[in-house]
Design a protein around this motif. Structure first.
Motif, PDB file in Angstrom:
ATOM      1  N   PRO A  49       0.823  -1.222   0.000  1.00 31.98           N
ATOM      2  CA  PRO A  49       0.000   0.000   0.000  1.00 31.98           C
ATOM      3  C   PRO A  49       0.849   1.261   0.000  1.00 31.98           C
ATOM      4  CG  PRO A  49       0.116  -0.900   2.199  1.00 31.98           C
ATOM      5  CD  PRO A  49       0.882  -1.849   1.332  1.00 31.98           C
ATOM      6  N   SER A  70       1.680   4.957   1.526  1.00 33.54           N
ATOM      7  CA  SER A  70       1.555   5.700   2.775  1.00 33.54           C
ATOM      8  C   SER A  70       0.976   7.074   2.461  1.00 33.54           C
ATOM      9  CB  SER A  70       2.921   5.853   3.443  1.00 33.54           C
ATOM     10  OG  SER A  70       2.820   6.647   4.618  1.00 33.54           O
ATOM     11  N   MET A  88      -2.477   3.338   3.168  1.00 37.14           N
ATOM     12  CA  MET A  88      -2.272   3.096   4.599  1.00 37.14           C
ATOM     13  C   MET A  88      -2.080   4.416   5.318  1.00 37.14           C
ATOM     14  SD  MET A  88      -1.742   0.814   7.061  1.00 37.14           S
ATOM     15  CE  MET A  88      -1.196   0.918   8.766  1.00 37.14           C
ATOM     16  N   ILE A 111      -6.447   1.384   4.873  1.00 35.93           N
ATOM     17  CA  ILE A 111      -6.158   0.662   6.105  1.00 35.93           C
ATOM     18  C   ILE A 111      -5.616   1.682   7.098  1.00 35.93           C
ATOM     19  CG2 ILE A 111      -4.891  -1.248   7.155  1.00 35.93           C
ATOM     20  CD1 ILE A 111      -4.360  -2.283   4.320  1.00 35.93           C
ATOM     21  N   ASP A 163      -4.006   2.464  11.110  1.00 35.95           N
ATOM     22  CA  ASP A 163      -3.364   1.955  12.320  1.00 35.95           C
ATOM     23  C   ASP A 163      -4.091   2.559  13.511  1.00 35.95           C
ATOM     24  OD1 ASP A 163      -1.750   1.363  14.445  1.00 35.95           O
ATOM     25  OD2 ASP A 163       0.002   2.459  13.727  1.00 35.95           O
ATOM     26  N   LEU A 199       3.741  -3.581   4.133  1.00 36.12           N
ATOM     27  CA  LEU A 199       3.720  -2.132   4.215  1.00 36.12           C
ATOM     28  C   LEU A 199       4.993  -1.517   3.644  1.00 36.12           C
ATOM     29  CD1 LEU A 199       2.190  -1.567   7.760  1.00 36.12           C
ATOM     30  CD2 LEU A 199       1.048  -2.046   5.586  1.00 36.12           C
TER      31      LEU A 199
END
Length: 283
Positions: free
Chosen positions: A26, A28, A47, A87, A89, A231
């Motif tokens: 993905p 960032s 992400m 996605i 965190d 990642l």
């Protein structure tokens, strides 16, 4: 625009990747423009890292200071662009199992495709040195609560463990417990041994997510080891800030100031936060 993804379409795309046989990397991202840029460049996923969110919203290092409302608001603005499945965190769910339930509600409403939920003890307790984990029982209870709070079954909840900080047996035990609890995927940090990753995959019976692989793990085909998402380093925001500094420095009225060697540490006041931790959290 007709090419914008709905939240459900984004979640289905993420689910298809987890159920597939490829390893996807993905982009960032930290705002609507970066997620659109990632889409134009052909990325399939985006992400939002916790450290990136802390920098983007607070201009501060990742010390668990960001609130759920702030994090959900940033996630909502990224998802509103409708460019890629996102996605996020979600750290430890911003608190207890009940906090994790509200985290699911807020992030699901924001349009997020998947969230990670980790077993690290956050924020760092008074007198603690280094990262520590909550008990396996507490981690499973938090995951159970998060899964119970979900209203869209397509929204993926990823169990994240830092058990490799302790030992391989703890990692395997937690992987098995998180798989049995119903997690949609397992995120393992710091793994270097391909054989251990394969054992984790078999114990959890879940698709795996890993950060940038190091050591022997960097030399193998991650997809054959059950890794579906790998990642990429969070370089987008630092690169953007470097360009912003240079542009501002070249603007009439700017002072002749040397660019800091570590621009992000300087702008986020990392040294100030280190001093505050030493003053107020050290035993």
């Amino acid at each position: 625009m007709s090419d914008r993804l709905s939240a459900q379409d984004a979640r289905r795309q993420l689910r298809a990747i987890l159920a597939g046989d490829r390893c996807v990397r993905p982009a960032s991202v930290y705002d609507a423009l970066t997620v659109r840029a990632a889409s134009r460049l052909g990325f399939e996923l985006a992400m939002l890292g916790g450290s990136v969110a802390a920098l983007a919203v607070l201009g501060a290092p990742d010390h668990a200071l960001l609130s759920l409302d702030e994090f959900a608001g940033l996630s909502r603005r990224i998802c509103r662009a409708g460019a890629l499945p996102l996605i996020v965190d979600a750290d430890h769910g911003f608190g207890t199992a009940l906090h994790a339930m509200r985290t699911v509600e807020e992030l699901e409403a924001a349009g997020v495709a998947a969230m990670t939920l980790e077993d690290t003890c956050l924020p760092q307790p008074y007198g603690a040195t280094g990262a520590s984990l909550v008990s396996q029982g507490e981690a499973v209870a938090r995951l159970d609560a998060a899964l119970a709070a979900r209203t869209d079954p397509e929204f993926a909840i990823v169990a994240r463990t830092n058990a490799r900080l302790q030992d391989g047996d703890s990692l395997i035990a937690r992987a098995r417990a998180f798989g049995a609890a119903g997690a949609d995927a397992l995120f393992i940090t710091g793994a270097r041994d391909p054989d251990l990753v394969a054992r984790v995959r078999d114990a959890a019976n879940l698709p795996l997510i890993v950060p940038k692989p190091q050591g022997p793990l960097a030399e193998v085909d991650l997809a054959t080891h059950g890794v579906r998402i790998c990642l990429t380093p969070h370089r987008t925001l630092p690169a953007a800030m470097g360009a912003a500094w240079d542009s501002l420095a070249d603007t009439p009225g700017a002072r002749d100031v040397a660019r800091p060697d570590d621009l992000m540490a300087d702008l986020s006041e990392a040294a100030r936060y280190d001093a505050l931790i030493a003053r107020y959290l050290a035993d």
